[in-house]
Enzyme design. Structure first.
Site, PDB file in Angstrom:
ATOM      1  N   THR A  93       0.821  -1.213   0.000  1.00  0.00           N
ATOM      2  CA  THR A  93       0.000   0.000   0.000  1.00  0.00           C
ATOM      3  C   THR A  93       0.857   1.267   0.000  1.00  0.00           C
ATOM      4  O   THR A  93       0.577   2.208  -0.729  1.00  0.00           O
ATOM      5  CB  THR A  93      -0.914   0.026   1.256  1.00  0.00           C
ATOM      6  OG1 THR A  93      -1.512  -1.260   1.404  1.00  0.00           O
ATOM      7  CG2 THR A  93      -1.994   1.072   1.110  1.00  0.00           C
ATOM      8  N   TRP A  94       1.920   1.283   0.808  1.00  0.00           N
ATOM      9  CA  TRP A  94       2.725   2.475   0.998  1.00  0.00           C
ATOM     10  C   TRP A  94       4.129   2.282   0.446  1.00  0.00           C
ATOM     11  O   TRP A  94       4.599   1.154   0.333  1.00  0.00           O
ATOM     12  CB  TRP A  94       2.836   2.813   2.490  1.00  0.00           C
ATOM     13  CG  TRP A  94       1.531   3.222   3.063  1.00  0.00           C
ATOM     14  CD1 TRP A  94       0.586   2.395   3.619  1.00  0.00           C
ATOM     15  CD2 TRP A  94       0.990   4.540   3.107  1.00  0.00           C
ATOM     16  NE1 TRP A  94      -0.503   3.121   4.017  1.00  0.00           N
ATOM     17  CE2 TRP A  94      -0.286   4.430   3.713  1.00  0.00           C
ATOM     18  CE3 TRP A  94       1.450   5.789   2.704  1.00  0.00           C
ATOM     19  CZ2 TRP A  94      -1.105   5.541   3.928  1.00  0.00           C
ATOM     20  CZ3 TRP A  94       0.634   6.889   2.928  1.00  0.00           C
ATOM     21  CH2 TRP A  94      -0.623   6.760   3.529  1.00  0.00           C
ATOM     22  N   ILE A  95       4.785   3.421   0.162  1.00  0.00           N
ATOM     23  CA  ILE A  95       6.196   3.381  -0.206  1.00  0.00           C
ATOM     24  C   ILE A  95       6.964   4.031   0.945  1.00  0.00           C
ATOM     25  O   ILE A  95       6.701   5.186   1.301  1.00  0.00           O
ATOM     26  CB  ILE A  95       6.454   4.166  -1.503  1.00  0.00           C
ATOM     27  CG1 ILE A  95       5.601   3.602  -2.646  1.00  0.00           C
ATOM     28  CG2 ILE A  95       7.937   4.134  -1.863  1.00  0.00           C
ATOM     29  CD1 ILE A  95       5.609   4.456  -3.889  1.00  0.00           C
ATOM     30  N   LYS A  96       7.858   3.280   1.552  1.00  0.00           N
ATOM     31  CA  LYS A  96       8.704   3.837   2.609  1.00  0.00           C
ATOM     32  C   LYS A  96      10.036   4.225   1.973  1.00  0.00           C
ATOM     33  O   LYS A  96      10.554   3.478   1.142  1.00  0.00           O
ATOM     34  CB  LYS A  96       8.932   2.824   3.733  1.00  0.00           C
ATOM     35  CG  LYS A  96       7.781   2.730   4.731  1.00  0.00           C
ATOM     36  CD  LYS A  96       6.538   2.022   4.249  1.00  0.00           C
ATOM     37  CE  LYS A  96       6.753   0.536   4.059  1.00  0.00           C
ATOM     38  NZ  LYS A  96       5.544  -0.180   3.625  1.00  0.00           N
ATOM     39  N   TYR A 109      13.525 -21.445   1.469  1.00  0.00           N
ATOM     40  CA  TYR A 109      12.261 -21.430   0.705  1.00  0.00           C
ATOM     41  C   TYR A 109      12.387 -22.367  -0.486  1.00  0.00           C
ATOM     42  O   TYR A 109      13.463 -22.463  -1.090  1.00  0.00           O
ATOM     43  CB  TYR A 109      11.976 -19.997   0.224  1.00  0.00           C
ATOM     44  CG  TYR A 109      10.539 -19.549   0.439  1.00  0.00           C
ATOM     45  CD1 TYR A 109       9.934 -19.656   1.682  1.00  0.00           C
ATOM     46  CD2 TYR A 109       9.798 -19.005  -0.615  1.00  0.00           C
ATOM     47  CE1 TYR A 109       8.620 -19.231   1.878  1.00  0.00           C
ATOM     48  CE2 TYR A 109       8.479 -18.574  -0.428  1.00  0.00           C
ATOM     49  CZ  TYR A 109       7.900 -18.700   0.823  1.00  0.00           C
ATOM     50  OH  TYR A 109       6.609 -18.274   1.016  1.00  0.00           O
ATOM     51  N   ILE A 113      10.372 -10.231  -1.251  1.00  0.00           N
ATOM     52  CA  ILE A 113      11.666  -9.591  -0.979  1.00  0.00           C
ATOM     53  C   ILE A 113      11.650  -8.849   0.356  1.00  0.00           C
ATOM     54  O   ILE A 113      12.655  -8.771   1.064  1.00  0.00           O
ATOM     55  CB  ILE A 113      12.091  -8.674  -2.157  1.00  0.00           C
ATOM     56  CG1 ILE A 113      13.512  -8.139  -1.977  1.00  0.00           C
ATOM     57  CG2 ILE A 113      11.108  -7.534  -2.378  1.00  0.00           C
ATOM     58  CD1 ILE A 113      14.597  -9.181  -1.996  1.00  0.00           C
ATOM     59  N   ASP A 114      10.466  -8.330   0.736  1.00  0.00           N
ATOM     60  CA  ASP A 114      10.363  -7.633   2.032  1.00  0.00           C
ATOM     61  C   ASP A 114      10.624  -8.598   3.190  1.00  0.00           C
ATOM     62  O   ASP A 114      11.276  -8.244   4.178  1.00  0.00           O
ATOM     63  CB  ASP A 114       9.004  -6.918   2.187  1.00  0.00           C
ATOM     64  CG  ASP A 114       7.796  -7.821   1.933  1.00  0.00           C
ATOM     65  OD1 ASP A 114       7.957  -8.945   1.415  1.00  0.00           O
ATOM     66  OD2 ASP A 114       6.663  -7.383   2.261  1.00  0.00           O
TER      67      ASP A 114
HETATM   68  N1  LIG Z   1       0.762   7.261   9.194  1.00  0.00           N
HETATM   69  C1  LIG Z   1       0.263   6.109   8.744  1.00  0.00           C
HETATM   70  N2  LIG Z   1      -0.269   6.053   7.512  1.00  0.00           N
HETATM   71  C2  LIG Z   1      -0.777   4.902   7.038  1.00  0.00           C
HETATM   72  N3  LIG Z   1      -0.791   3.736   7.705  1.00  0.00           N
HETATM   73  C3  LIG Z   1      -0.282   3.730   8.939  1.00  0.00           C
HETATM   74  C4  LIG Z   1       0.283   4.899   9.510  1.00  0.00           C
HETATM   75  N4  LIG Z   1       0.744   4.575  10.726  1.00  0.00           N
HETATM   76  C5  LIG Z   1       0.480   3.265  10.900  1.00  0.00           C
HETATM   77  N5  LIG Z   1      -0.159   2.757   9.847  1.00  0.00           N
HETATM   78  C6  LIG Z   1      -0.575   1.355   9.722  1.00  0.00           C
HETATM   79  O1  LIG Z   1       0.386   0.731   8.887  1.00  0.00           O
HETATM   80  C7  LIG Z   1      -0.228  -0.272   8.102  1.00  0.00           C
HETATM   81  C8  LIG Z   1       0.497  -0.341   6.770  1.00  0.00           C
HETATM   82  O2  LIG Z   1       1.730  -0.940   6.975  1.00  0.00           O
HETATM   83  P1  LIG Z   1       3.103  -0.570   6.253  1.00  0.00           P
HETATM   84  O3  LIG Z   1       3.296   0.885   6.306  1.00  0.00           O
HETATM   85  O4  LIG Z   1       4.113  -1.425   6.888  1.00  0.00           O
HETATM   86  O5  LIG Z   1       3.072  -0.895   4.754  1.00  0.00           O
HETATM   87  P2  LIG Z   1       2.292  -1.456   3.546  1.00  0.00           P
HETATM   88  O6  LIG Z   1       3.029  -1.060   2.350  1.00  0.00           O
HETATM   89  O7  LIG Z   1       0.890  -1.009   3.540  1.00  0.00           O
HETATM   90  O8  LIG Z   1       2.258  -2.982   3.777  1.00  0.00           O
HETATM   91  P3  LIG Z   1       3.303  -4.125   3.589  1.00  0.00           P
HETATM   92  O9  LIG Z   1       4.478  -3.840   4.471  1.00  0.00           O
HETATM   93  O10 LIG Z   1       2.529  -5.320   4.016  1.00  0.00           O
HETATM   94  O11 LIG Z   1       3.666  -4.156   2.170  1.00  0.00           O
HETATM   95  C9  LIG Z   1      -1.684   0.096   7.976  1.00  0.00           C
HETATM   96  O12 LIG Z   1      -2.457  -1.052   8.192  1.00  0.00           O
HETATM   97  C10 LIG Z   1      -1.930   1.111   9.088  1.00  0.00           C
HETATM   98  O13 LIG Z   1      -2.781   0.568  10.076  1.00  0.00           O
HETATM   99  C1  LIG Z   2       3.410 -11.615   1.647  1.00  0.00           C
HETATM  100  C2  LIG Z   2       3.677 -10.225   1.116  1.00  0.00           C
HETATM  101  C3  LIG Z   2       2.426  -9.727   0.398  1.00  0.00           C
HETATM  102  C4  LIG Z   2       3.957  -9.336   2.334  1.00  0.00           C
HETATM  103  O1  LIG Z   2       4.227  -8.037   1.942  1.00  0.00           O
HETATM  104  C5  LIG Z   2       4.930 -10.201   0.195  1.00  0.00           C
HETATM  105  O2  LIG Z   2       6.048 -10.632   0.879  1.00  0.00           O
HETATM  106  C6  LIG Z   2       4.739 -11.059  -1.037  1.00  0.00           C
HETATM  107  O3  LIG Z   2       4.099 -10.667  -1.980  1.00  0.00           O
HETATM  108  N1  LIG Z   2       5.332 -12.293  -1.024  1.00  0.00           N
HETATM  109  C7  LIG Z   2       5.332 -13.222  -2.125  1.00  0.00           C
HETATM  110  C8  LIG Z   2       4.848 -14.557  -1.707  1.00  0.00           C
HETATM  111  C9  LIG Z   2       5.740 -15.263  -0.694  1.00  0.00           C
HETATM  112  O4  LIG Z   2       6.459 -14.620   0.094  1.00  0.00           O
HETATM  113  O5  LIG Z   2       5.729 -16.504  -0.693  1.00  0.00           O
HETATM  114  K   LIG Z   3       4.718  -6.702   5.246  1.00  0.00           K
END
Ligand SMILES: Nc1ncnc2c1ncn2[C@@H]1O[C@H](COP(=O)(O)OP(=O)(O)OP(=O)(O)O)[C@@H](O)[C@H]1O
Ligand SMILES: CC(C)(CO)[C@@H](O)C(=O)NCCC(=O)O
Ligand SMILES: [K+]
Length: 229
Positions: free
Chosen positions: A10-13, A81, A89-90
């Site tokens: 969802t987000w780009i860090k 794996y 990759i995350d």
């Molecule tokens: N400032 C914020 N903006 C958006 N989401 C936030 C914030 N602070 C905490 N969150 C929480 O972070 C979660 C999103 O997680 P994260 O930022 O790690 O990344 P992602 O890209 O959405 O997910 P993933 O790491 O699974 O790819 C949301 O479910 C939300 O509840």
């Molecule tokens: C599981 C997520 C969605 C978590 O961000 C990501 O790591 C992903 O797309 N993984 C690929 C599938 C796997 O890890 O087996």
């Molecule tokens: K994650």
């Protein structure tokens, strides 16, 4: 300046390494929100190849060298794996960074998805993928006629209102998952938490975990990289 990107579901860090200055970091929905000059880009993406390329196109078009992290066993960490290329990759980068800091550990990344992975004896052993905390609450609310605010703050032991009932339910589900895996995996290795919902989860798990806000970006700095053209 080098720009590190953790392109999540969802987000780009991002983290911008600036010579002589403290790194700048944050979370954005679009890369247009980053307007500093960049001369090298290092990224990890869980999005499709096409979506990732589209996202990076402005950097590629300007000739900025772009490097992508990939899963690659090394002397420090090997990958159990079945097909390492299909491991997120995350998950790999969080494991790499957590292992460097803590050695054997369980790594939980609480984002859109919640992943719980196990590192032991210099091996990435594997782990599980479930919906993230927010996702789980959203699914509950959309599949029922429940209404109202959900709270992850000041959760009581025994909820006596809907907001707390749903909030504590989500937290306890994540806690139960992690505790259950610990039993299954027969390990008392420390728990390392990262991801957007980790601050909520860490408060809930009072002291039973290490919080590392940017594990994926930390992992990016020690990962195998290949150039993307
Ligand atoms: N400032 C914020 N903006 C958006 N989401 C936030 C914030 N602070 C905490 N969150 C929480 O972070 C979660 C999103 O997680 P994260 O930022 O790690 O990344 P992602 O890209 O959405 O997910 P993933 O790491 O699974 O790819 C949301 O479910 C939300 O509840
Ligand atoms: C599981 C997520 C969605 C978590 O961000 C990501 O790591 C992903 O797309 N993984 C690929 C599938 C796997 O890890 O087996
Ligand atoms: K994650």
């Amino acid at each position: 300046m080098t720009l590190y990107l953790d392109i999540g579901n969802t987000w780009i860090k991002y983290q911008l390494e600036r010579p002589g200055l403290a790194p700048q970091q944050g979370r954005v929905e679009s890369l247009n929100d980053i307007d500093e000059p960049v001369d090298k880009l290092v990224f990890a993406s869980v999005r499709t190849k096409q979506a990732t390329r589209a996202l990076l196109s402005c950097f590629l078009a300007r000739g900025v060298p772009c490097y992508e992290a990939y899963v690659s066993s090394s002397a420090e960490l090997s990958c159990d794996y079945d097909t390492p290329a299909t491991l997120g990759i995350d998950r790999w980068l969080a494991a790499l960074a957590a292992q460097q800091r803590f050695g054997d550990c369980i790594v939980a990344d609480a984002g859109t998805a919640l992943t719980v992975d196990w590192v032991s004896g210099g091996r990435y052993r594997g782990g599980v993928i479930v919906q993230g905390l927010q996702q789980s609450v959203n699914n509950l609310l959309s599949g029922t006629h429940l209404v109202g605010e959900v709270s992850f703050d000041s959760l009581p032991c025994v909820p006596t209102n809907t907001a707390h009932a749903v909030g504590l339910g989500a937290m306890a589900q994540a806690e139960g998952l992690i505790d259950g895996l610990r039993v299954r995996w027969q390990t008392d290795a420390p728990l390392v938490l990262t991801g957007g919902d980790a601050p909520n989860l860490i408060r809930f798990m009072d002291g039973r975990a290490e919080y590392c806000p940017n594990l994926v970006i930390e992992g990016l700095k020690k990962a195998s990289l290949r150039e993307v053209k």
